[in-house]
Design an enzyme around this catalytic site. Structure first.
Site, PDB file in Angstrom:
ATOM      1  N   GLU A   1      11.180  -3.899   5.856  1.00  0.00           N
ATOM      2  CA  GLU A   1      10.043  -3.460   6.663  1.00  0.00           C
ATOM      3  C   GLU A   1      10.328  -3.511   8.172  1.00  0.00           C
ATOM      4  OE1 GLU A   1       7.507  -2.018   5.512  1.00  0.00           O
ATOM      5  OE2 GLU A   1       6.980  -2.809   3.556  1.00  0.00           O
TER       6      GLU A   1
ATOM      7  N   TYR B   1       0.811  -1.221   0.000  1.00  0.00           N
ATOM      8  CA  TYR B   1       0.000   0.000   0.000  1.00  0.00           C
ATOM      9  C   TYR B   1       0.842   1.268   0.000  1.00  0.00           C
ATOM     10  CZ  TYR B   1       1.319  -0.630   4.843  1.00  0.00           C
ATOM     11  OH  TYR B   1       2.055  -0.839   5.982  1.00  0.00           O
TER      12      TYR B   1
END
Length: 149
Positions: A76, A8
């Site tokens: 991440e 996203y």
């Protein structure tokens, strides 16, 4: 074995991490949405997705190799399930279409709200619920115009 991930933010097509991690893998499968909130993070050039909220956050389903998934985990800040130092947790989430129907499930990197540093760094809601559109708006607003008059 390939793994499905939903991206996203900076891993979306056209963004800088897409070029680094996904471009050469031909991983894009389709667009979709996750429910929650998309927020800015103080001092960071990437967003936070949190599961609280009912906004429909636009993103993409990709299918990636185990090797690519491990590289993305590292990028991440995901050190493993339940690790308190995770910047993002990797969770299986429902993926929706524009009609609010579940179309798939995939791993999603969810901002770790159990990490106090993360919570204090959250800033503003991204009202468009679309990180690429948000970045495009910032770039448009940053353009300087010379006045010739």
């Amino acid at each position: 074995m390939k793994q499905k991930i939903f991206v996203y933010g900076t891993l979306r097509k056209g963004m800088y991490n897409y070029d680094l991690y996904l471009k050469d893998e031909d991983s894009f499968r389709q667009y979709g949405y996750i429910k929650g909130s998309l927020m800015t993070i103080r001092g960071k050039a990437y967003p936070a997705y949190i599961t609280e909220g009912q906004d429909m956050i636009l993103g993409e389903i990709h299918e990636v190799s185990e090797k690519t998934l491990k590289l993305i985990d590292e990028m991440e800040g995901y050190f493993g399930k339940g690790n308190p130092n995770n910047e993002y947790n990797k969770e299986i989430c429902d993926i929706y279409d524009e009609n609010n129907q579940i179309i798939d499930q995939a791993y999603v990197y969810v901002f770790n709200m159990d990490n106090r540093r993360n919570v204090s760094a959250l800033e503003n809601d991204i009202e468009s619920h679309d990180y690429v559109k948000y970045i495009q708006e910032i770039k448009r607003n940053e353009k300087t115009y010379s006045i010739d008059e």
